[in-house]
Design a protein around this motif. Structure first.
Motif, PDB file in Angstrom:
ATOM      1  N   ILE A 851      26.185  58.568  48.019  1.00  0.00           N
ATOM      2  CA  ILE A 851      26.414  59.802  48.695  1.00  0.00           C
ATOM      3  C   ILE A 851      25.643  60.934  47.873  1.00  0.00           C
ATOM      4  CG2 ILE A 851      28.291  61.425  49.406  1.00  0.00           C
ATOM      5  CD1 ILE A 851      27.852  58.844  51.057  1.00  0.00           C
ATOM      6  N   ALA A 852      25.872  60.833  46.547  1.00  0.00           N
ATOM      7  CA  ALA A 852      25.190  61.889  45.574  1.00  0.00           C
ATOM      8  C   ALA A 852      23.728  61.882  45.781  1.00  0.00           C
ATOM      9  CB  ALA A 852      25.658  61.547  44.183  1.00  0.00           C
ATOM     10  N   SER A 853      23.094  60.892  46.051  1.00  0.00           N
ATOM     11  CA  SER A 853      21.563  61.100  46.133  1.00  0.00           C
ATOM     12  C   SER A 853      21.461  61.464  47.610  1.00  0.00           C
ATOM     13  CB  SER A 853      20.979  59.809  46.010  1.00  0.00           C
ATOM     14  OG  SER A 853      21.357  58.714  46.991  1.00  0.00           O
ATOM     15  N   ARG A 854      22.212  61.438  48.649  1.00  0.00           N
ATOM     16  CA  ARG A 854      21.899  61.885  50.017  1.00  0.00           C
ATOM     17  C   ARG A 854      22.132  63.467  50.140  1.00  0.00           C
ATOM     18  NH1 ARG A 854      20.946  57.464  53.562  1.00  0.00           N
ATOM     19  NH2 ARG A 854      21.365  55.434  52.773  1.00  0.00           N
ATOM     20  N   LEU A 855      23.026  63.712  49.318  1.00  0.00           N
ATOM     21  CA  LEU A 855      23.398  65.184  49.398  1.00  0.00           C
ATOM     22  C   LEU A 855      22.210  66.102  48.805  1.00  0.00           C
ATOM     23  CD1 LEU A 855      27.142  65.596  48.246  1.00  0.00           C
ATOM     24  CD2 LEU A 855      26.139  66.049  50.403  1.00  0.00           C
ATOM     25  N   LEU A 856      21.163  65.263  47.956  1.00  0.00           N
ATOM     26  CA  LEU A 856      20.488  66.120  47.343  1.00  0.00           C
ATOM     27  C   LEU A 856      19.135  66.574  47.935  1.00  0.00           C
ATOM     28  CD1 LEU A 856      19.603  64.029  44.040  1.00  0.00           C
ATOM     29  CD2 LEU A 856      19.815  66.484  44.318  1.00  0.00           C
ATOM     30  N   THR A 857      18.950  66.232  49.205  1.00  0.00           N
ATOM     31  CA  THR A 857      17.758  66.793  50.166  1.00  0.00           C
ATOM     32  C   THR A 857      17.909  68.060  50.234  1.00  0.00           C
ATOM     33  OG1 THR A 857      18.256  64.581  51.620  1.00  0.00           O
ATOM     34  CG2 THR A 857      16.930  66.502  52.532  1.00  0.00           C
ATOM     35  N   PRO A 858      18.420  68.952  50.540  1.00  0.00           N
ATOM     36  CA  PRO A 858      18.155  70.295  50.362  1.00  0.00           C
ATOM     37  C   PRO A 858      17.452  70.917  49.338  1.00  0.00           C
ATOM     38  CG  PRO A 858      20.213  70.078  51.271  1.00  0.00           C
ATOM     39  CD  PRO A 858      19.943  68.736  50.508  1.00  0.00           C
ATOM     40  N   LEU A 859      17.839  70.277  47.990  1.00  0.00           N
ATOM     41  CA  LEU A 859      17.223  70.932  46.668  1.00  0.00           C
ATOM     42  C   LEU A 859      15.820  70.236  46.543  1.00  0.00           C
ATOM     43  CD1 LEU A 859      20.188  70.779  44.397  1.00  0.00           C
ATOM     44  CD2 LEU A 859      19.076  72.788  45.016  1.00  0.00           C
ATOM     45  N   THR A 860      15.426  69.088  47.242  1.00  0.00           N
ATOM     46  CA  THR A 860      14.325  68.536  46.932  1.00  0.00           C
ATOM     47  C   THR A 860      13.130  69.352  47.555  1.00  0.00           C
ATOM     48  OG1 THR A 860      14.459  67.104  49.053  1.00  0.00           O
ATOM     49  CG2 THR A 860      15.443  66.266  47.139  1.00  0.00           C
ATOM     50  N   LYS A 861      13.390  70.145  48.506  1.00  0.00           N
ATOM     51  CA  LYS A 861      12.294  71.091  49.267  1.00  0.00           C
ATOM     52  C   LYS A 861      11.963  72.300  48.425  1.00  0.00           C
ATOM     53  CE  LYS A 861      14.345  69.211  53.780  1.00  0.00           C
ATOM     54  NZ  LYS A 861      15.044  69.531  54.910  1.00  0.00           N
ATOM     55  N   TRP A 862      12.333  72.447  47.185  1.00  0.00           N
ATOM     56  CA  TRP A 862      12.336  73.694  46.659  1.00  0.00           C
ATOM     57  C   TRP A 862      10.936  74.492  46.546  1.00  0.00           C
ATOM     58  CZ3 TRP A 862       9.431  74.211  41.938  1.00  0.00           C
ATOM     59  CH2 TRP A 862       8.857  72.831  41.336  1.00  0.00           C
ATOM     60  N   LYS A 863      10.020  73.436  46.630  1.00  0.00           N
ATOM     61  CA  LYS A 863       8.512  73.897  46.740  1.00  0.00           C
ATOM     62  C   LYS A 863       8.013  74.688  47.860  1.00  0.00           C
ATOM     63  CE  LYS A 863       6.821  70.410  43.393  1.00  0.00           C
ATOM     64  NZ  LYS A 863       5.882  69.318  42.888  1.00  0.00           N
ATOM     65  N   LYS A 864       9.033  74.477  48.996  1.00  0.00           N
ATOM     66  CA  LYS A 864       8.688  75.319  50.199  1.00  0.00           C
ATOM     67  C   LYS A 864       9.177  76.613  50.318  1.00  0.00           C
ATOM     68  CE  LYS A 864       7.698  73.518  53.967  1.00  0.00           C
ATOM     69  NZ  LYS A 864       7.615  73.069  55.481  1.00  0.00           N
ATOM     70  N   TYR A 865       9.693  77.197  49.153  1.00  0.00           N
ATOM     71  CA  TYR A 865      10.170  78.448  49.267  1.00  0.00           C
ATOM     72  C   TYR A 865       9.586  79.347  48.405  1.00  0.00           C
ATOM     73  CZ  TYR A 865      14.077  75.983  51.781  1.00  0.00           C
ATOM     74  OH  TYR A 865      14.827  75.376  52.538  1.00  0.00           O
ATOM     75  N   ASN A 866       9.839  80.778  48.255  1.00  0.00           N
ATOM     76  CA  ASN A 866       9.241  81.743  47.695  1.00  0.00           C
ATOM     77  C   ASN A 866       9.714  81.495  45.930  1.00  0.00           C
ATOM     78  OD1 ASN A 866      11.874  82.860  46.920  1.00  0.00           O
ATOM     79  ND2 ASN A 866      11.743  84.248  48.738  1.00  0.00           N
ATOM     80  N   SER A 867       8.768  82.061  45.102  1.00  0.00           N
ATOM     81  CA  SER A 867       8.955  82.081  43.593  1.00  0.00           C
ATOM     82  C   SER A 867      10.197  82.242  43.263  1.00  0.00           C
ATOM     83  CB  SER A 867       8.030  82.672  43.009  1.00  0.00           C
ATOM     84  OG  SER A 867       8.201  84.123  43.429  1.00  0.00           O
ATOM     85  N   GLN A 868      11.058  83.155  43.741  1.00  0.00           N
ATOM     86  CA  GLN A 868      12.475  83.282  43.203  1.00  0.00           C
ATOM     87  C   GLN A 868      13.252  82.090  43.538  1.00  0.00           C
ATOM     88  OE1 GLN A 868      14.296  86.781  44.912  1.00  0.00           O
ATOM     89  NE2 GLN A 868      15.970  86.578  43.496  1.00  0.00           N
TER      90      GLN A 868
END
Length: 899
Positions: A851-868
């Motif tokens: 369950i922990a690994s599946r919750l991670l998905t939102p953070l895995t997309k970090w490169k698609k956001y602005n620098s901040q």
């Protein structure tokens, strides 16, 4: 890399990567498996007697045997009746190796396990009033020492012994013996005559009630059907039973597959990591996928039960009778079975609506996966933790690959191919190559190039242009394909892509005549063609086209691709009103909505106020025509009115502007609500809120459209409309309408709505606090509230009596509901949402790594956001990576995200 370079403590080693190229057949095979479970409160003793023999297919004769095992206390081990001493075996990392093993032998192991302490919910564990198992993918090794790999198939006999306070004792196969013992204990013995791998093993012991029915197979055999639940849930099983019987009949009629045992059982379990599990003859289900009644379950919940029951039943052949050789072949059973359950659901309801639902999920979740650090082909080349590869790619994209095969081969040839596959490989553990080979052999098609879909990751892009020669009356379509780099490969070879097309003229569909087409290309429908794109660029020319058409492209979403064609607004309006392909009518409405939202997003980014944003008259009229078109399926009208989601808009963006997406979409919705208020109110008021609830396609469609109109009307902030909404909440006779109204009240910023939302939420909990699945809906609606301050409410709810931090359903409802489905709040507050999610993952890392690994998905997309935002999200990933004792599940996702 050194430990320091991996961001790991110096004393730790990075988890081992497993590669497909390293596959080797097992040294030994297991003829029979006899298990005995002595279950006591606090401890279970497992005795396993295995009849083993050397595998004749092994490269060389083995002289030792390595068995998998994790978290086991070894009591004794005996080979051919001789108790082995410590010098006769060696312990490894989650394994035991027995030295000096002969060609054939009997091995008896006795182990102790503690199901009550098993928070991973893998292997044997305790859930509320019962003991149960979950063994896919590698949970069986937490039960006893075994060759826990899918290519080792054995005939199982299982005896379960417990105190009589657990009166129901179940396992795979047919019941062959039962009786009483001393000390108020009893037993039951089950035998499964069909060989299976350990991951399909199941056991249940509990105080359960059941409903029972029968099904007569096409050959005239009577099969007993039982659904076991806690006594309080007995009134919520009828829909699942009906779905099961419909599934059994459908599989006989469409695939010629008949059920093979004397009994088929389903057990509902409240603590379950996944949706359900297809264990042979004894399917174990998450309660959310089997319990349903109108007062407690939404229409979506009813549909989910039907689809999941079908999915797990269909696995009896596509997964059980024929299983996968190794876990790299997971899509062999899952992609194929998702396709099968999707087709079943389409036949049970609206085919177009089902297609829209499937594609919406694929475009938002799977396309995002293809574009992220966890991108992989449907048959991956490597993994660290197999649980991380139960993904949208393996399931949903895997199903799309099967759909493309069915499209290319045609209905008759595809059925011949699946018949040959099942007949040729019954009782075997096979590969994707075996499946494709059966289709080739049965149909005569060459699928060599098509197999690239199994080995290349990513979402192909199609750039489509056209030209029309009025004098020659010829219309040309030029299609270029490309695919972005993904972690496993930068340069992709051309895919074999079926592109279904039609041409739309002023009066609707035009007849198609493809220039230089092969004779067998023609179909009974001369307005529909499947173009086979096999090169990087191809041009297709149509003859006898008497007017310049508008192309209807990738009809029915014939391939999991992104495509671009420069449609004008007038083109889209024409497709919306004239295209005979229901999916592409919906697609045209989505494109119109997308253009409007993108205009509003630009205005927001430029600092313009969106308070009174207006949309173009053409868009309003297109939607008005849809509302007034009585020939359309009401469900399709609801879908056409639903603008592209924030998740889909985010997936399309190179850099995700969370605020612009949220505000731009909201502004367009509000503008449409103002412009279409009379039509929306007419539809809403025409609905009879007191009509008897029915789970029919027509009834679901009517509720869907009515609640979509309510969502638009509530954007206007009118007190009279808000009171109407609150009245729906109070008087509705089904959970679909209750939750629709509650959701609108919770998300409206109008003072009256917020006042009513508070009282309604209190009322809802008081009414349903003893119904766990309903409480999950209560948690979700609050977690996904788009108004400011939601994170603080979520944190408060973690201490509420309704929340259980060890129950996956509760975690998904509250934590994932906020972090994965509430972007405007998850990304607010200078990274507070990111820290909150990291906190949850760190806590769950040792409690329930899956369950922990599946919750991670939102953070895995970090490169698609602005620098901040990148900096803030990356910092939380690094914080997780620095944790000691990081599980393989979490390590794999975090390390790949940071790479």
């Amino acid at each position: 890399m050194t430990a320091v370079e991996q961001n790991l403590p110096a004393t730790e080693q990075a988890p081992k990567t497993i590669y497909l190229k390293d596959y080797a057949v097992p040294d030994y095979l297991i003829k029979t498996t006899d298990l005995r479970f002595e279950i006591y409160d606090g401890e279970t003793v497992v005795s396993a007697m295995l009849q083993l023999y050397r595998n004749p297919a092994a490269a060389q004769p083995a002289t030792q045997l390595t068995l998998h095992g994790a978290n086991l206390e070894l009591v004794s081990i005996a080979l051919n009746g001789k108790i082995l001493g410590e010098g006769d075996y060696q312990f490894g990392d989650e394994s035991i190796t027995i030295l000096n093993t002969p060609e054939e032998f009997t091995l008896i192991t006795i182990t102790k396990i503690k199901p009550e302490q098993n928070t991973s919910l893998e292997g044997l564990y305790r859930s509320r009033t019962m003991y149960c198992t979950q063994c896919e993918a590698e949970g069986f090794r937490k039960i006893t020492y075994y060759l826990d790999r899918p290519d080792v198939m054995s005939e199982f006999t299982t005896t379960v012994v417990t105190d009589k306070k657990y009166p129901v004792l179940l396992s795979n196969g047919n019941l062959i013996d039962q009786g009483e013992q001393e000390n108020n204990r009893h037993y039951a013995t089950w035998h499964d005559p069909f060989k299976k791998p350990a991951y399909l093993f199941a056991l249940v012991a509990g105080d359960l009630s059941c409903i029972e029915d029968t099904f007569t197979t096409c050959s005239g055999r009577d099969v007993t059907l039982k659904i076991f639940v806690e006594p309080k849930d007995l009134d919520k099983c009828d829909h699942a039973m009906t779905s099961l019987k419909n599934s059994m009949r459908w599989d006989e009629e469409v695939y010629g597959r008949e059920y093979d045992l004397n009994i088929f059982m389903i057990v509902a379990v409240d603590d379950f990591n996944m949706g359900a599990m297809e264990n042979k003859g004894l399917n174990i289900f998450n309660t959310s996928c089997v319990l349903a009644k109108p007062e407690t379950t939404t229409d979506a919940g009813f549909q989910r039960v039907e689809g999941v029951v079908a999915h797990e039943y269909f696995h009896n052949w596509s997964g059980n009778r024929v299983t996968c050789r190794d876990w790299f072949q997971l899509s062999l059973k899952e992609g194929f079975t998702v396709y099968r359950d999707s087709e079943f659901s389409a036949d049970m309801g609206s085919r177009t609506v089902k297609r829209v639902e499937d594609v919406t999920l694929l475009r938002t979740a799977q396309f995002a996966e293809d574009a992220g650090p966890m991108a992989h082909p449907i048959r991956p080349e490597s993994y660290i933790e197999i649980s991380n590869f139960y993904t949208m790619t393996v399931y949903e994209k895997g199903a799309e690959v099967i759909r493309m095969l069915a499209t290319l081969l045609g209905k008759e040839n595809f059925r011949k191919g699946t018949d040959l596959y099942f007949d040729r490989h019954d009782g075997q553990a096979v590969t994707t190559e075996d499946f494709v080979k059966a289709l080739e052999d049965a149909s005569g098609f060459d699928l060599t190039q098509f197999k690239r879909w199994y080995s290349q990751a990513g979402t192909p892009r199609l750039q489509i242009t056209d030209s029309y020669d009025e004098d020659a009356q010829e219309y040309s379509l030029t299609i270029k394909q490309s695919c972005p780099p993904t972690p496993e490969c930068a340069n992709k070879l051309p895919f074999h892509i079926p592109v279904a097309v039609g041409l739309i003229g002023s009066g609707g569909d035009l007849p198609l005549a493809l220039k230089n087409a092969e004779p067998d290309f023609e179909t009974s429908d001369n307005t529909y063609k499947v173009l086979e794109l096999t090169e990087a660029e191809q041009t297709f020319v149509f003859e006898r086209v008497f007017e310049k058409p508008v192309p209807s492209l990738v009809r029915g979403f014939s391939a999991p691709v992104k495509w671009h064609y420069d449609y004008s607004q007038d083109d889209l309006v024409l497709l919306m009103s004239r295209d005979s392909d229901g999916f592409n009518r919906w697609e045209a409405s989505q494109q119109l909505g997308l253009h409007a939202i993108q205009e509003a997003m630009v205005a927001h980014q430029q600092g313009q106020s969106l308070a009174n944003w207006q949309v173009e008259t053409a868009l309003v009229e297109a939607y008005r025509n849809v509302l007034r078109d009585t020939s359309l399926d009401r469900a399709m009208v609801a879908y056409m009115l639903s603008l592209p989601s924030e998740a889909y808009l985010s997936e399309l963006a190179d850099v995700i502007d969370v605020e612009a997406i949220h505000c731009g979409r909201a502004a367009v919705r509000k503008a449409l609500a103002r412009a279409l208020r009379p039509e929306l109110e007419t539809i809403y008021r025409a609905y009879d809120h007191q009509q008897t609830y029915a789970v029919t396609a027509a009834a679901i469609a009517a509720r869907s459209l009515k609640n979509v109109t309510l969502g638009y009307l509530m954007l206007l902030g009118d007190d009279a409309l808000i009171k109407q909404c609150e009245s729906q909440y109070r008087t509705a006779n089904n959970m679909t309408d209750v939750m629709a109204a509650l959701t609108q009240l919770v998300n409206s910023d109008a003072p009256l709505a917020q006042q009513l939302a508070t009282s309604s939420l209190d009322d809802f909990y008081q009414r349903w606090q003893h119904e766990s699945l309903v409480v999950n809906q209560w948690l979700s609606v609050q977690a996904m509230c788009v108004l400011p301050g939601t994170l603080q409410k979520v944190k408060a709810l973690q201490t509420h009596a309704a929340f259980d931090g060890k129950n996956p359903n509760k975690i998904r409802a509250l934590i994932a509901g906020f972090c994965a489905s509430n972007p405007i709040n998850f990304h607010a507050d200078a990274g507070a949402g990111y820290q909150f999610l990291a906190d949850q993952i760190i806590q769950l890392n040792t409690q329930n790594p899956s369950i922990a690994s599946r919750l991670l998905t939102p953070l895995t997309k970090w490169k698609k956001y602005n620098s901040q935002r990148q900096s803030l999200m990356k910092a939380q990933l690094e914080r997780i990576m620095a944790e000691p004792d990081l599980s393989k599940d979490v390590f794999e996702v975090v390390s790949k995200s940071l790479a």
